[in-house]
Scaffold this active site. Structure first.
Site, short mmCIF file in Angstrom:
data_model
loop_
_atom_site.label_atom_id
_atom_site.label_comp_id
_atom_site.label_asym_id
_atom_site.label_seq_id
_atom_site.Cartn_x
_atom_site.Cartn_y
_atom_site.Cartn_z
CB CYS A 186 59.66 -5.29 107.98
SG CYS A 186 58.24 -4.25 107.65
CB CYS A 244 55.18 -1.44 107.15
SG CYS A 244 56.48 -1.30 108.39
CB CYS A 255 63.21 0.83 106.92
SG CYS A 255 61.86 0.75 105.74
FE1 FES Z 1 60.25 -0.28 106.69
FE2 FES Z 1 58.45 -2.03 107.48
S1 FES Z 1 60.23 -1.41 108.55
S2 FES Z 1 58.49 -0.93 105.62
#
Ligand code: FES
Length: 112
Positions: free
Chosen positions: A66, A110, A33
């Site tokens: 995020c 996360c 991400c």
């Molecule tokens: Fe990657 Fe939260 S979407 S750490």
């Protein structure tokens, strides 16, 4: 979707920033991400190799990511501050998620 605790830590993160004279700095990123996290530790040591005697006096973080990642890092710093290195190593991603009142399933990574 998010618990009140997650929103509280996302909107007002605890221990955000840097420690200029940190004892150690760790940085990690999630290639999936693109989020990155940097953690600064100030550790008080008695000079021995016994991690039972090394206390995390201060901890700060910089997280680019995020809301769940920011809230998780904020909660982690609260859980770790004042603990010995050995105690801190015992904190799991589940402990972080539980302390936040849970995370939505797609956001569990996360807290890792
Ligand atoms: Fe990657 Fe939260 S979407 S750490």
């Amino acid at each position: 979707m998010y618990s009140d605790k997650v929103l509280e830590h996302f909107q007002n993160p605890h221990n955000q920033g840097q420690i200029p004279d940190a004892s150690g700095i760790g940085e990690v990123g999630n290639p999936a991400c693109g989020d990155t996290m940097k953690i600064y530790l100030k550790v008080k040591s008695d000079g021995s190799d016994n991690i039972d005697n090394h206390i995390i006096e201060d901890i700060k973080f910089e997280t680019l990511g995020c809301g769940a990642a920011i809230a998780s890092t904020s909660m982690l710093t609260d859980l770790v501050k004042g603990k010995t290195i050995k105690q801190a190593l015992g904190i799991s991603k589940q402990d972080v998620a539980d302390s936040l009142g849970g995370l939505p399933k797609p956001k569990v990574h996360c807290s890792v």
